[in-house]
Structure formats: C-alpha cells, structure tokens
Design a protein around this motif. Structure first.
Motif: not given
Length: 313
Positions: A252-256, A298-304, A308-310
C-alpha cells in the motif's frame, strides 16, 4: 492528477525531442545508416554498460533494502515476460517475437520510472526506485538476451549458445561487475567517476538519435499492428495485472505507487540497442518505444487515479 500529468509530460517530452532530432538529422543527411550502426554499437558495448555500472554503485542499498517488495518485483517481472511470450506465440510472427516480447515487458525504469518515483515520493522514491532499477536491470537484460537469442534471425541456437549470449552481454557484464563495488562500498577515484559520468551521459541522447534516424513513415505503417499489440501489453494489461497482484499481496501507499510506476514505465530505449546488436527487427523496436512513450502520459495518470480511488495509495 493534473500535476502528475504535467510531471509525466515533462519527463517524456525530452525523449521525443531527441527522437525528432534524430529524424531531422537523418533527413538532412547529417547522419546515415553507417553512423547509426556505429553509434548503436558504441551505446550497446560501452556507454550503456558504463551507465548501468554507475547507477548500481551509486544506489543506496541500506535505505531501501526491502526483501518482500524486491522479491515480488522480480517475480512479477519474470511472470510478465512469460505472459508476453505466451501471447506472442499466438499473435506475433516468429521472426518478430523476440522484439515483441522485449518491448512488452522491458520498462524504462532508469529514466521515466525513477524520475516519477522521485518526483512523487521524494528521497524514499529515489532510494527504493534506485535499488529496484538496479536489481531489475540484471533481470531485464538476461531475459532480453534469452528471448532475442531464441528468435535469432540467423536461425535457432543451442542452449549453450544462449547462455553464452547472456554471460557475454555487455549490459549484463556492466551490472554484475558493479555488484561487488556496491555491496562492499569499494570507492573509486573521483577522476574516474567523473570521466565515467561524462561517458555514460552520452547513452540516452545517442540511443534516441539512432532510434529517430531509423523511423520513417513506411516503418510506422508496416510495424503498426504488431507494435500496437506489444505496446498495449506494456502499458495496459501487464501493469494492471502486476499492480493488482501487488495490491492483493498487501502493498500500500508509497510502496505500491512506486511498484506501479515501474510496472507502467514505457519501453526502454535499450530494447532498440539490443535488437540492433543481434540483427533483429530494430525498426519494430523503435516504433514500440515511440508508441509506449506516447501512451505513458495517459496510462500512468489513469493508473494513479484508479489506485487512489480504491484507497490503495
């Protein structure tokens, strides 16, 4: 999310500038096929091994030595390699499978991944990202040498020949030779480190200029279908699976976040250098690098955003 998008574009934009410089220089006739061949050989045999050597010996091993995270990253990387290979057996012509697989699993962690990890997570991102990059460099180069040797355009080779191709690979040698210096913290003279940095700094611009000099409209058209398949594997499907696995393992967090950034990095420019060194379809490798670097913003930002959403970041 907007700030991360701007950071991603700030990191990937210089890559495209160097690619376009390569295109322009080839169009002007200032560089030719002979220059590209010679420069690619120089990068593969000398400047890139030097860059990898320096990156390993400068990594802060004590600050970011996390066995569970590092072990998961290596296992996930190997799993992505075999998934990409299994998919290539079905979807890709045999002659291009080595380049396809390399493009689908080998990320640009040393440039894009490390820069984003440092930007988002500061010193912790730099330390953990540096160790991750150092470890996976050896895995990347060993697996890339393996797949390119298996699908050698000159015909099938024996297991012994494949092993020798891995052991003799300059990038593998650059990494393994640095391990004793990093582990025992053996100092090198300042003048030698400075000279090494000067030499290593030629790696990325020279490699990208060679890639740009290789690109033409006909190459883009001929390679578009296979390159897009490999690019989707690299930027969407494999990062999603690997990051989901990390989340289910409890990271979780920074590690993930750092794991995701490394899984989702665009294809490394070294994939072009290695493909050219073994006379594989280096033009396909160049197109995959261009497409994945375009997709990264695009993909990096969607993934982040999704992480964050979950609630995993």
């Amino acid at each position: 999310m907007l700030s991360v998008a701007i950071q991603t574009l700030g990191i990937t934009a210089p890559v495209f500038v160097m690619l376009f410089i390569g295109v322009a220089l080839k169009h002007l006739g200032w560089i030719d096929a002979a220059f590209i061949q010679t420069a690619s050989t120089l990068v593969f045999k000398a400047t890139m091994p030097t860059l990898l050597f320096l990156s390993i010996i400068n990594a802060d091993l004590d600050a970011a030595l996390q066995p569970a995270l590092l072990t998961y990253y290596v296992i996930a990387t190997v799993a992505m390699f075999f998934l990409a290979w299994a998919w290539a057996l079905w979807r890709c012509p045999a002659a291009d499978r080595g380049v396809y697989v390399q493009g689908a699993f080998r990320g640009n962690n040393g440039i894009v991944g490390l820069a984003l990890a440092t930007s988002l997570y500061g010193d912790y991102g730099l330390s953990l990202g540096g160790v991750l990059a150092g470890i996976v460099i050896l895995v990347y180069n060993s697996l890339s040498a393996l797949i390119l040797a298996i699908y050698n355009p000159n015909g099938r080779v024996s297991a012994g020949t494949i092993l020798l191709s891995i052991l003799r690979n300059p990038l593998v040698i650059g990494v393994t030779s640095a391990v004793p210096f990093a582990y025992w913290q053996i100092p090198l003279p300042d003048w030698l480190m400075t000279s090494g940095r000067y030499f290593a700094q030629m790696t990325l611009p020279l490699a990208l200029i060679c890639i740009g000099g290789t690109l033409t409209l006909s190459v883009l058209r001929e390679s578009s279908r296979i390159a897009m398949g490999s690019s989707m594997m690299k930027m969407v499907w494999l990062p999603a699976l690997a990051t989901l696995g990390a989340g289910l393992m409890g990271f979780r967090g920074a590690d993930l976040g750092i794991l995701f950034l490394y899984f989702a990095s665009p294809t490394a420019s070294a994939s072009y250098v290695m493909a050219r060194a073994v006379n594989a379809n280096h033009q396909l490798a160049a197109v995959i690098i261009v497409i994945t670097t375009l997709m990264a913003a695009l993909s990096v930002n969607v993934g982040l955003f999704l992480l964050g959403w979950v609630g995993w970041l």
